[in-house]
Design a protein around this motif. Sequence first.
Motif, PDB file in Angstrom:
ATOM      1  N   UNK A 229       0.809  -1.205   0.000  1.00  0.00           N
ATOM      2  CA  UNK A 229       0.000   0.000   0.000  1.00  0.00           C
ATOM      3  C   UNK A 229       0.848   1.264   0.000  1.00  0.00           C
ATOM      4  N   UNK A 230       2.150   1.133   0.265  1.00  0.00           N
ATOM      5  CA  UNK A 230       3.011   2.320   0.244  1.00  0.00           C
ATOM      6  C   UNK A 230       3.562   2.612  -1.144  1.00  0.00           C
ATOM      7  N   UNK A 231       3.543   1.633  -2.034  1.00  0.00           N
ATOM      8  CA  UNK A 231       4.132   1.836  -3.359  1.00  0.00           C
ATOM      9  C   UNK A 231       3.099   1.868  -4.476  1.00  0.00           C
ATOM     10  N   UNK A 232       1.889   1.429  -4.217  1.00  0.00           N
ATOM     11  CA  UNK A 232       0.849   1.436  -5.247  1.00  0.00           C
ATOM     12  C   UNK A 232       0.258   2.838  -5.367  1.00  0.00           C
ATOM     13  N   UNK A 233      -0.105   3.215  -6.572  1.00  0.00           N
ATOM     14  CA  UNK A 233      -0.713   4.521  -6.784  1.00  0.00           C
ATOM     15  C   UNK A 233      -2.171   4.553  -6.366  1.00  0.00           C
ATOM     16  N   UNK A 234      -2.813   3.399  -6.400  1.00  0.00           N
ATOM     17  CA  UNK A 234      -4.236   3.321  -6.093  1.00  0.00           C
ATOM     18  C   UNK A 234      -4.448   2.464  -4.851  1.00  0.00           C
ATOM     19  N   UNK A 235      -5.344   2.904  -3.992  1.00  0.00           N
ATOM     20  CA  UNK A 235      -5.644   2.123  -2.788  1.00  0.00           C
ATOM     21  C   UNK A 235      -6.396   0.837  -3.161  1.00  0.00           C
TER      22      UNK A 235
ATOM     23  N   UNK B  84      -4.094  -6.492  -4.015  1.00  0.00           N
ATOM     24  CA  UNK B  84      -2.856  -7.251  -3.848  1.00  0.00           C
ATOM     25  C   UNK B  84      -2.789  -7.883  -2.457  1.00  0.00           C
ATOM     26  N   UNK B  85      -3.232  -7.172  -1.434  1.00  0.00           N
ATOM     27  CA  UNK B  85      -3.231  -7.720  -0.077  1.00  0.00           C
ATOM     28  C   UNK B  85      -4.208  -8.888   0.017  1.00  0.00           C
TER      29      UNK B  85
END
Length: 68
Positions: free
Chosen positions: A35-41, A47-48
């Motif tokens: 969540x720190x590197x993705x542009x979208x939440x 991914x999680x």
Amino acid sequence: MSVTDRFDDRLEPVGIGLGVLLVLVGLATVAGTPWTTKGSIGAAALQVVGALATAAVGAGLVRLARYE
């Protein structure tokens, strides 16, 4: 008792090893904080969820391999 007599099924160690690998990959993905590197939440959440599902499949595989 030798190592070859320990398992009734020859594929049991393979199932256990692959299951543990899947659990570790899933946990490592979550530990990598996507969540720190993705542009979208939404992408990070997906991914999680996928990583946790991978870990769940791995745990299920270990349980299935150990089932008698």
